[in-house]
Write a protein that holds these residues in place. Structure first.
Motif, PDB file in Angstrom:
ATOM      1  N   UNK B 208      42.859 -33.515 125.608  1.00 20.55           N
ATOM      2  CA  UNK B 208      42.097 -34.322 126.552  1.00 20.55           C
ATOM      3  C   UNK B 208      42.898 -34.735 127.773  1.00 20.55           C
ATOM      4  N   UNK B 209      44.203 -34.924 127.624  1.00 22.97           N
ATOM      5  CA  UNK B 209      44.990 -35.439 128.746  1.00 22.97           C
ATOM      6  C   UNK B 209      46.479 -35.165 128.525  1.00 22.97           C
ATOM      7  N   UNK B 211      49.011 -34.781 130.491  1.00 24.78           N
ATOM      8  CA  UNK B 211      49.990 -35.557 131.260  1.00 24.78           C
ATOM      9  C   UNK B 211      50.222 -36.916 130.611  1.00 24.78           C
ATOM     10  N   UNK B 212      49.139 -37.531 130.157  1.00 21.27           N
ATOM     11  CA  UNK B 212      49.264 -38.830 129.516  1.00 21.27           C
ATOM     12  C   UNK B 212      50.043 -38.715 128.197  1.00 21.27           C
TER      13      UNK B 212
END
Lengths: 252, 339
Positions: B208-209, B211-212
């Motif tokens: 989903x993310x 980078x996070x």
């Protein structure tokens, strides 16, 4: 207020994108325990500098030192465990995960539990209590079970702070914590950042001078990728060069 | 950041799964699944029933990447077919009981998945798909060239089905089904465990993310490689049982259309549903079997048409759409005033 030992230091830090110098020969020194603000007009290189500090970008030249250790060129996942946490300018969450799951994920990171593919996911609830404490700190305890996607904007920013805190960082980098907020949310965020900044070193980027003035011990003004001025807020605010370059148009 | 979302995966995790612990549907569904698993060779020709389970686990292995890690592998035939050959060679050379040979095949699939994963997870989206496809093609050509080992175009014939001297299982495909199904079931349980583990939580976060996830200190590439290797192991388990069931391993198992077909089966069943793969396999395998036995030649046309219809009308596949309908029905009933 701030001791003499620098926690974060950059030496001639430079980042070029196809000949364009987004960050140019920046020597930044952040003292341990201080709140240090980076300000400057759009395109001054603030977010690029942030990405260089956290490993999301690799510098073209120069170096980054954290607590005396050279961390230039390390990957974000190598930098985070050293005690540097960041928030993102554009809210960056896992939309479908609940708030508590976000914090459990952050708290589990240094323990290596994330590698356990043979254990039930319920094991992550060992972090439930600490997760609730952190959510409580940012005023989101009553929303612990809802997916992050359903939060209001200001709440998402607060969740970002809680996640950054979950890593218990020595250095907290906040990229525009009040971006896009209304007055009420801004004041709430200032109080919040003040509370969590105690005992930590904080570097923040913000456009809002009210935010910078209420939080920062020191201010560095960037323009076109270079440091234009640096000093305590009141000093920088009255600096002729700064007024003409930036504050003059935005603040009189 | 260069790490944009890969395949467009739309999985609503906020809704409790109808298989979650608190769901009243859970015991009912598990019981139903078990009944189908046991009764399947009574209803249809046992080798076809075995094919359904093998393809079902194969599709589940793809869903682990596509639905839960956000990686579209277009080279999973490498692990399915690679294991089919490895299983066949182990069974032929050493005459070990077939579950041992299958586990050897799965281990081989995981072994080759390490370098392939290492070199491919740096890419996302279509580039990841192309790199995996390229490796699968390499394996295909190696298998085609190494005639002494693989039999080249003739494939590996006469793979023995040794099982501790129990003749019923060794000779009769009806009884063999239950021995094979046990191995497939182990694979399904592993997949389910992985998805519902701390590791599963991290890979969906990476999906989903990314980078996070990196900013939280998770090494995104290592987690992707981990998921890739586990997925390859499951595909290898399925391919190994398939090879034992048929008694041969052919180039068909390594060809790129096999990689395409398993993605089709996964999408048909429902991306990110895990169980959907079994349903998709049930539809595709029985359809192909009935069309082939009726002498119809354009099987690809029919499965292709069904695929187009499903993708256009039911975005969440067969399992996902059914699940959504049940959920809506439950919510409707709850919200309806009584009396």
């Amino acid at each position: 207020m701030s001791s003499a030992t620098p926690l974060l230091e950059t030496r001639s830090l430079t980042k070029e994108f196809r000949g364009f110098r987004a960050v140019s020969e920046v020597d930044l020194t952040v003292s341990e325990g201080s709140v240090h603000a980076l300000v400057g007009p759009n395109g001054a290189g603030k977010t690029t500098l942030f990405n260089l500090l956290t490993g999301f970008l690799t510098p073209s030249s120069g170096s980054v030192l954290f607590d005396g250790r050279d961390i230039t060129g390390l990957a974000p996942e190598q930098i985070a465990p050293l005690g540097i946490a960041r928030s993102f300018q554009i809210t960056s969450l896992f939309e479908q995960m609940t708030l508590r799951e976000h914090l459990e994920l952050a708290l589990a990171s240094p323990t290596g539990m994330g590698r356990q593919w043979w254990r039930p996911v319920s094991r992550m609830s060992v972090f439930a209590d600490r997760s609730m404490e952190l959510l409580d700190q940012v005023g989101l305890a009553d929303r612990a079970g809802v997916p992050a996607g359903s939060l209001a904007y200001g709440q998402k920013r607060a969740l970002e702070l809680a996640i950054a805190l979950a890593l218990d960082p020595r250095l907290l980098l906040l990229d525009e914590p009040t971006a896009g907020m209304g007055i009420e949310d801004i004041d709430r965020t200032i109080t919040l950042v003040k509370r969590i900044a105690s005992g930590r070193t904080v570097v923040l980027v913000d456009h809002n001078m009210h935010v910078v003035g209420s939080l920062a011990d020191r201010v560095t003004v960037l323009q076109a990728g270079q440091i234009l001025a640096e000093g305590p807020y009141d000093e920088v605010r009255t600096d002729e060069r700064v007024i003409t370059a930036y504050l003059g148009s935005a603040h009189v | 950041m260069s790490e944009q979302m890969t395949a467009s995966v739309d999985v609503d995790l906020s809704q409790p799964s109808i298989l979650s612990r608190r769901s009243p549907w859970r015991p009912l569904l598990l019981l139903g699944g078990l009944v189908v698993l046991v009764m399947l060779p009574y209803w249809i020709y046992p080798p076809v029933a075995m094919d359904i389970l093998c393809w079902g686990l194969f599709a589940i292995s793809v869903d682990l990447l596509l639905g839960f890690t956000g990686l579209l592998s277009f080279g999973h035939a490498a692990f399915w077919g690679g294991s089919a050959y490895a299983t066949g060679l182990i069974a032929t050379t050493w005459g070990v009981p077939f579950p041992v040979a299958v586990l050897g095949g799965a281990a081989f699939a995981m072994l080759i998945a390490v370098p392939i994963g290492f070199l491919s997870v740096r890419r996302t989206g279509i580039y990841f798909a192309m790199v995996t496809l390229a490796f699968a093609q390499m394996l295909y050509f190696i298998a085609n060239q190494a005639r002494d080992l693989t039999g080249g175009e003739n494939g590996l014939q006469g793979i023995p089905r040794s099982f501790f001297g129990i003749e019923a299982i060794e000779q009769d495909s009806f009884y063999f089904y239950y021995a094979g199904a046990a191995l497939i079931l182990v694979g399904i349980i592993i997949a389910w465990r992985v998805v519902n583990s701390p590791f599963g939580r991290v890979i969906t976060a990476v999906r989903d993310n990314p980078a996070r996830a990196r900013a939280l200190g998770y090494d995104v590439e290592r987690y992707k490689i981990g998921a890739f290797v586990i997925s390859a192991g499951l595909a290898g388990l399925a391919g190994g049982v398939f090879a034992i069931s048929h008694g041969f391993a052919s180039l068909q198992e390594l060809v790129w259309t096999t990689s395409g077909k398993v993605v089709l089966v996964t999408v048909l069943g429902g991306i990110g549903t895990l169980w959907g793969g079994l349903v998709g396999a049930g539809v595709v395998v029985t359809l192909e079997d009935s069309l082939a036995s009726s002498g119809f030649e354009g099987i690809g046309m029919i499965t292709g048409a069904i695929f187009v219809v499903i993708v256009l009308l039911f975005r969440h596949g067969i399992w996902g759409t059914g699940r959504d309908l049940v959920r809506r029905w439950v919510i409707d009933r709850r919200s309806r005033p009584r009396g």
